[in-house]
Design an enzyme around this catalytic site. Structure first.
Site, PDB file in Angstrom:
ATOM      1  N   ASN A   1       9.648   4.251   2.874  1.00 45.49           N
ATOM      2  CA  ASN A   1       9.633   3.764   4.244  1.00 45.49           C
ATOM      3  C   ASN A   1      10.924   3.010   4.520  1.00 45.49           C
ATOM      4  OD1 ASN A   1       6.557   4.099   4.996  1.00 45.49           O
ATOM      5  ND2 ASN A   1       6.631   3.259   2.936  1.00 45.49           N
TER       6      ASN A   1
ATOM      7  N   CYS B   1       5.559   9.734  -0.136  1.00 47.41           N
ATOM      8  CA  CYS B   1       4.239  10.320   0.127  1.00 47.41           C
ATOM      9  C   CYS B   1       3.897  11.305  -0.974  1.00 47.41           C
ATOM     10  CB  CYS B   1       4.226  11.029   1.480  1.00 47.41           C
ATOM     11  SG  CYS B   1       2.652  11.832   1.851  1.00 47.41           S
TER      12      CYS B   1
ATOM     13  N   ARG C   1       0.837  -1.201   0.000  1.00 49.86           N
ATOM     14  CA  ARG C   1       0.000   0.000   0.000  1.00 49.86           C
ATOM     15  C   ARG C   1       0.876   1.257   0.000  1.00 49.86           C
ATOM     16  NH1 ARG C   1      -0.867   4.891   2.311  1.00 49.86           N
ATOM     17  NH2 ARG C   1      -0.488   4.007   4.386  1.00 49.86           N
ATOM     18  N   ASP C   2       1.509   1.566   1.104  1.00 54.79           N
ATOM     19  CA  ASP C   2       2.304   2.787   1.200  1.00 54.79           C
ATOM     20  C   ASP C   2       3.508   2.735   0.268  1.00 54.79           C
ATOM     21  OD1 ASP C   2       2.834   5.295   2.147  1.00 54.79           O
ATOM     22  OD2 ASP C   2       3.636   4.667   4.072  1.00 54.79           O
TER      23      ASP C   2
ATOM     24  N   HIS D   1       6.307   4.550  12.572  1.00 56.56           N
ATOM     25  CA  HIS D   1       6.280   4.529  11.104  1.00 56.56           C
ATOM     26  C   HIS D   1       7.325   5.539  10.636  1.00 56.56           C
ATOM     27  CE1 HIS D   1       3.965   4.255   7.162  1.00 56.56           C
ATOM     28  NE2 HIS D   1       4.749   5.312   6.954  1.00 56.56           N
TER      29      HIS D   1
ATOM     30  N   HIS E   1      10.093   7.003   7.782  1.00 59.92           N
ATOM     31  CA  HIS E   1      10.685   7.104   6.448  1.00 59.92           C
ATOM     32  C   HIS E   1      12.171   7.402   6.618  1.00 59.92           C
ATOM     33  CE1 HIS E   1       7.010   7.277   3.733  1.00 59.92           C
ATOM     34  NE2 HIS E   1       6.523   7.129   4.951  1.00 59.92           N
TER      35      HIS E   1
END
Length: 308
Positions: free
Chosen positions: A254, A245, A15-16, A212, A214
Site C-alpha cells: 500500500n 495482496c 492488517r493489509d 485505497h 497500492h
C-alpha cells in the site's frame, strides 16, 4: 477545485500490511506496532482479519491483538475506531466478540478477480455478505465495503469505468455505509482515478468513498492528489509501505503512510498525525520484519536523524 482542509487516514498496516508476510510475526510485535501507530495519532486502525487461518495464517491471532490493544488503550489515546476484515458470518461473530468498531466486507469490480479470490461471482459475494450486514446493523458496527481491482485486474486486465460504481450500489443495497475503492494492483493513473471516483461518487456520494491505492507503478501519490481534487477526504495507507495482496501476483505494498502525510502537509491539509513518530514506527517495524524501509519520505527523514 478546492482541496479538503482535513483528511482522514485509515491505517491498514497491521492488517493489509502484514497479511502477506510469510514468516510468522509474534502477536506482541503486532500489538506494539498498533500501539506505536496510536501514539502517532492514528484514530482509524485496521488491526485484524477474521478469516480462515488456512488461507491467511498471519491473521490467525486477530482476537489476541485486539485484546492486547483494549487492555492498554484506556487513558492513553482518544477514541480509536478498530476495524477488521470479515468474509462471512463466522468471521463477523468473531469480530463482534473482539469488540471491533468497524468491519470490512470485500468484493471486487472484476468478475475474474472475485472468482479467483473468493470463488464466486460479484453478485454471489454480495449476497453472502447480506447477513453480515444485518449483524453489523444490529450491533451498531460501522460497515465498510472494499471494492478491489477498481482500476485494473491481474486476470482480466482493464476494468470498465462504471464497474466499481455498480458494485457500490449493490453494496449500499445491503447496508454498507462506506465504500473503499481499491487499486489493488497499483495500475491506475490520475485521469482514470478521476473518472472512476466520479462515477462511484455519483452513485453513493463522495463523502462516503475512501481511496485505497497500492504503489506498484509508483502512481499512488499522484492518484491520491487526483482524488483530493474531486473532494475525496478519506484514504487508506500503510506505515512503511507494508503490504501486498496474496491473490494479486506482483502487487506491491500500500502507499506508505509517511509519504501520504508528507504530501498532505505540503498541501496544508490537516491529518492529526505526528510525522516524526510515524517515521520512528516505520523504521522500527521494517527492522523488526527484516525488510528495507520502503517509505521514501520516511526513509529520508529517518536517515537525517541518524546522521545528526
Amino acid at each position: 477545485m478546492k482541496l479538503p482542509s482535513q483528511v482522514t487516514l485509515v491505517e491498514v498496516g497491521p492488517r493489509d500490511g502484514l497479511q502477506n508476510e510469510k514468516v510468522p510475526i509474534a502477536t506482541d510485535t503486532k500489538v506494539e506496532l498498533c500501539r506505536r501507530l496510536l501514539a502517532a495519532g492514528v484514530e482509524r486502525l485496521e488491526a485484524a482479519a477474521f478469516v480462515s487461518p488456512k488461507w491467511v495464517p498471519q491473521m490467525a491471532d486477530g482476537a489476541q491483538v485486539l485484546a492486547g490493544l483494549r487492555q492498554t488503550a484506556e487513558g492513553q489515546a482518544p477514541k480509536v475506531a478498530y476495524s477488521a476484515l470479515v468474509p462471512n458470518i463466522k468471521g463477523m461473530e468473531a469480530a463482534i466478540e473482539a469488540g471491533v468498531d468497524e468491519v470490512v466486507v470485500f468484493t471486487a469490480a472484476s468478475e475474474a478477480f472475485t472468482q479467483k479470490n473468493i470463488n464466486c461471482s460479484i453478485e454471489e459475494s454480495i449476497e453472502r455478505f447480506a447477513p453480515v450486514a444485518q449483524l453489523a446493523m444490529q450491533h451498531h458496527i460501522h460497515l465498510r465495503g472494499s471494492i478491489s481491482c477498481a482500476l485494473g485486474c491481474p486476470y482480466q486486465g482493464p476494468v470498465a469505468t462504471q464497474a466499481a460504481a455498480e458494485v457500490a450500489l449493490r453494496l449500499q443495497s445491503i447496508g454498507v455505509q462506506e465504500f473503499d475503492v481499491a487499486d489493488t494492483i497499483g495500475v491506475g493513473t490520475a485521469e482514470q482515478v478521476k473518472r472512476v471516483f466520479e462515477a462511484v461518487g455519483y452513485a453513493v456520494g463522495l463523502n462516503r468513498v475512501a481511496g485505497h491505492f497500492h504503489d506498484t507503478y509508483g502512481q499512488a501519490l499522484t492518484n491520491i492528489y487526483a482524488a483530493l481534487q474531486l473532494g475525496v477526504a478519506t484514504f487508506h495507507s500503510s506505515v512503511a509501505g507494508l503490504g501486498g495482496c496474496p491473490y494479486a501476483k506482483g502487487a506491491t505494498g500500500n502507499v506508505a503512510t509517511e509519504d501520504v502525510v508528507y504530501l498532505l502537509e505540503g498541501l496544508g491539509i490537516h491529518t492529526g498525525l505526528n510525522m516524526a513518530l510515524l517515521v520512528q514506527t516505520g523504521a522500527w517495524v521494517s527492522e523488526a520484519l527484516g525488510k528495507p524501509y520502503q517509505s521514501r519520505a520516511g526513509r529520508a527523514q529517518w536517515l537525517k536523524t541518524q546522521v545528526n
